[in-house]
Structures are given as structure tokens and as C-alpha cells.
Design an enzyme around this catalytic site. Sequence first.
Site, PDB file in Angstrom:
ATOM      1  N   GLY B  54      -5.809  -6.389   1.982  1.00 38.00           N
ATOM      2  CA  GLY B  54      -6.650  -5.716   2.975  1.00 38.00           C
ATOM      3  C   GLY B  54      -7.859  -6.581   3.318  1.00 38.00           C
ATOM      4  O   GLY B  54      -8.552  -7.069   2.431  1.00 38.00           O
ATOM      5  N   ASN B 135      -5.351  -0.242   7.977  1.00 34.25           N
ATOM      6  CA  ASN B 135      -5.579   0.451   6.709  1.00 34.25           C
ATOM      7  C   ASN B 135      -6.559   1.599   6.954  1.00 34.25           C
ATOM      8  O   ASN B 135      -7.770   1.389   7.036  1.00 34.25           O
ATOM      9  CB  ASN B 135      -6.136  -0.559   5.701  1.00 34.25           C
ATOM     10  CG  ASN B 135      -6.359   0.036   4.325  1.00 34.25           C
ATOM     11  OD1 ASN B 135      -6.393   1.256   4.159  1.00 34.25           O
ATOM     12  ND2 ASN B 135      -6.515  -0.827   3.339  1.00 34.25           N
ATOM     13  N   CYS B 138      -7.136   3.453   2.322  1.00 35.60           N
ATOM     14  CA  CYS B 138      -7.650   3.020   1.017  1.00 35.60           C
ATOM     15  C   CYS B 138      -8.592   4.084   0.475  1.00 35.60           C
ATOM     16  O   CYS B 138      -9.575   4.433   1.144  1.00 35.60           O
ATOM     17  CB  CYS B 138      -8.381   1.679   1.130  1.00 35.60           C
ATOM     18  SG  CYS B 138      -9.170   1.204  -0.430  1.00 35.60           S
ATOM     19  N   LYS B 173      -0.982   2.449   8.469  1.00 33.84           N
ATOM     20  CA  LYS B 173      -0.619   2.891   7.107  1.00 33.84           C
ATOM     21  C   LYS B 173      -1.340   4.181   6.775  1.00 33.84           C
ATOM     22  O   LYS B 173      -2.579   4.243   6.781  1.00 33.84           O
ATOM     23  CB  LYS B 173      -0.948   1.817   6.072  1.00 33.84           C
ATOM     24  CG  LYS B 173      -0.414   2.181   4.665  1.00 33.84           C
ATOM     25  CD  LYS B 173      -0.365   0.982   3.744  1.00 33.84           C
ATOM     26  CE  LYS B 173       0.358   1.311   2.444  1.00 33.84           C
ATOM     27  NZ  LYS B 173       0.546   0.129   1.599  1.00 33.84           N
TER      28      LYS B 173
END
Lengths: 267, 310
Positions: B54, B135, B138, B173
Site C-alpha cells: 500500500g 485501498n 486498511c 478493495k
Amino acid sequence: MMAIVSGPGTPPTQSKAEVLSCNPVTAGTYLLRVNAPAVAAAARPGQFTMVKCGGDAFLRRPLSIHRVSETGAEISFLFAAIGKGTDWLSASKPGDTLDIIGPLGNGFDLHVSSREILLVAGGLGLAPLVFLAERARRNGIRVNLAYGTASDQRYDKKLLPEGIRLVEFTDDGTCGRKGFVTECVPGFIGSVDQVFVCGPLPMYFALSKQQNLKGKDIQISLETRMACGLGVCYACSIKTVDGQKQVCHDGPVFRLDEIVWNEMAGI
Amino acid sequence: MDTINALSVQLAPHNPRGLLLHNPVIAASGTFGYGDEMSGVCDIQRLGAIICKGTTLAPREGNKQPRIAETPSGMLNAIGLQNMGVEALIATKSKIWAGWRVPVIVNIAGESLEEYAELARTLEGVPGISGLEINISCPNVASGCMEFGANPDSAARVTSAVKNATSLPVIVKLTPNACDIVAVAKAVAGAGSDAISLINTLKGMAIDTKKRKPILGNKTGGLSGPAIKPIALYMVYQVSSAVDVPVIGGGGIMTSQDALEFILAGATAVEVGTATLVNPAAATDIVEGLESYVAANNVKFAELIGAAQR
């Protein structure tokens, strides 16, 4: 500076290693010998392997390389059974097969110009220093080993490499001098070319506070939680004066004065 | 039939650039570094794609130690997106990737819509990069990421911001830590995401009973590994039947059998993550396992996708 055991090493490999023996050394600690020719051929003192353990242990366990046999095919590990991974490993039987990745990490930087060195081992910190002692002796370097443990339950000194000077410490005074092994470092620092230390963090904290050791070539081996051992997961990052480093990939050996010690307390 | 071609998948059918993979097995972000670190222990060119660590605009130091804890059939991590930052990535990694057969996808993470868009603009036209994975999942950073992924509206806004800033194929994601992951999936698909990957880790914790405090320096972390596989599988099953973009399934995949379950549930491709930490060759082993399965069963790979839904 020319070095005997530093520089870029052979890339690690994943291999199957046959167990040759696994025997207790003291209560709860074991000496495990495996046949692992590729690792043995490439290994340098201070490097480690990631060992897959069975049972309920999900992640591999980092184990430093304790010895490489004269024949060059066999490596051994000295470890404590302290959890489900190492408990499982301690029950290994001759003929079992272990999945190991190695050799990993940088290893100690032993200079070819060194004439005399001091090794400082706290407890199982002895593990990688025996391999270093053997290589140093082979190169004609005088080796002093200061070995400290809690009590006289310790590694049999008859198994240590020949020709080294042993200085023994115990916390309770049952073997050798009573006290901490790090106490002997100032006494040696003027007469040795390099110092190599392996043991629990409090040993390093103690050494980092000693002003008369500043600027000396003192190398330490760190242990942290690791997942991959290959430098991809960033679980083992620590702070150094040169920025963040990964214990598995940039270490586990660092200069004592390279680590930002007040950031290490939580580890 | 050539099994290499037999396993190829198109992950961005609606994007002019496309994202064609030789096979559906992708190394997941955060468990494969930047790919080059792994070249000694597995044949990285055998993978369908690699998704790098990431990446944020500025370098990040990540969270304090300890950063991982082993759990039953899995692990918790709270790395906290330690990474070199996008400029260093372009300077040091993209040139390496440009010489590879395997496509590399950059996972991007931000604290604001503008940061996501800026990352996408910065990576536009850089050789060696085949796609972006957004992303928004997270769980280990104080702001951004999962904040955006937890609800459909903000997830869609991030997707639009990135899509407007890049011509690269975009994968979003998703986090399982959302009230309704299907609603989030529909929202990002509606906002133009070329593909959807799921799941990121489940937020969790572990406590040291001797110290009487959380093991992780960050207190909480993300749970991964086989422990989360049934949850991930069900979410992939739900999402892939609700959207018409390719779904990349992941969560606890250790073997080709696991991967096959996700494909049968509706995934066009799979991400292999935590397994790599235990077995560096896990993803390449899965490629071989899928090749063997397709050959042994004389079945077209495309027929397997979503077969368990029918």
C-alpha cells in the site's frame, strides 16, 4: 575494511531438512541438528532461518544458526521451547522433515584484520555466537566468550569451540562470577578489536548507556516478532539513526549505536 | 489447449486499456513487498499479477511495535501502511517492473479524496504499472482508508475521484468491516470501478494476559489467514452475484482448493496474501494447482467462475 563474513550473501532457499537429532540441553532448551546442505553452504554467522512448525503454530519461527558442521551439510539450532511452535519443534525425532527457509539476514561483520574479539552471550543469545566463534578461530582470531545465564543450568562448556577464553557469569553466582555478563565489556574494550553481543534487550539497554563504549565496533543481534523473514511484511521494522530498518532483512545484526533505543522499549 | 492461455482472465473488460492476466492468481498487497524481494524464493513471473505494498503520497513509518500477533489459524497485523511513498516507488521500483512479464498493480491509500486523486495522477503514464487498487479498507491507520470503505457514498466518491484522474484499470478493495458490503460493492461499481477485490482484514485484537494489555502496539489489528476464509467466501458469493464487474476474491486462501472455492463462488481471480508469509511459493503453487485441475477435469476456466451460484 576487508571482512571475513560480511557482504551480499547467497539468496535464501526454501528446502526440506531432515532431522538428525533433537536433544535437551537444559530444562526447556534444545539442540536440534538437521541436514540442510544448501543452507549450511551459504550460511554466515549471525544469519537465521524461518522454520515451519506443525501443530497449531501458524507462522514460521525465526531460529538463528547455531553451528554448521565441519562437513558442511549439517546445521544446528539452539532454542527454548516457549510456545506452541517451539514446543512442537522440541518433539522432533530423527528422520522427521522440517521445512526451512534460509539463510536469512545480514550476519555479523567480522573483519579479517581483527586479532582479538569479545563475544557476549546472555542466555540463549549464545546460539549464533558459537558459529561466529568457530569461524573466528578458523581465521586465527583470538576469541573471548563472556557467557551469562540465570543459573548453572546452561550450555555444556565442553561443547564450545576449542581454543577460546571463557568468562562465566550467573545471576545467582552458582557458576562463575555473580552478576550480569555485560559488566565485563568495559574491561575488554581496550584490548579487543570488535565486540559481538547477543541476548535479551535489557543487555543492550545497559550497554547503550555506557559512555565509554561510544564509537566502538560493537555489533548486536536483535530479535523481534517476524512473519515473513523476507522483508515483505514490515512486521519487524525498527528505528535506527539511519531511518527505519527491517530486522529480518537489514538485520538481525546492527551496530549498538545505530539503534534508537528509547523506541525499542515496547518490543 | 495451452493451460497458460486456458487460465487467462480479463479483469477490466470495460476499460480500453484492459487488464489481461495470464492466470487468475494475484499476490496480495502487503504480503509481497514490491515483488523483487521475493524473486529468490519463488518464480514471480509465474503469477497472474502482483499488487505492491500500500502506497501513500508521503513516506509513512507505520505503527509502533509489536505489529503482529499469531492467532488460531491466522494472524493479526497492524503494520500501519509503512511505505516508501509514491515518489520513491516511481524512482526505484517502476523501472524494475517495466522489464517484467508479470503485471504490477499499485495499491494506493490516502487520507482524503484529493490524496487518492493525486496518487492516481502521479502514477499515470509511469512505465511498469498496469493498474491501481484503491485501498479503502486498511483498518490500521488513524484516518482515511477504511473510513471511506465503510459506507457506500464515500466509497463511491473515492472511486470517482481516482477514475477521473487515471486511464489505468482501477480495482477497489473492500473492507469486511462495513455494515453492508454488497451496498458498498454496488456503489463502487456504479462509480466506475473496473473490478472489485475483497476482503481486506477483519478488525480484531489480542491481549497479553501477563502484561494485561493489548499485544499490538496499535491495540487493534486486522485478522487474516484461514480463520477468515468462510466469511470472505460468503462475501465474495454475495458481491459477485450483485455486481457485473469482475470480482477478485481473497481471504485465507492457502491452497488451490481454497482458490477454487472462491472461483466457484463467483471470483474471476484470487488474491493470495497471508499464505505467502508462511510459504513464499504459495501463490505459484496455486497457479500449478489450478492448471492441474482444469486439465484433469477437462473444463474451461470460465465455466468454473460462479458455478456454485448456479
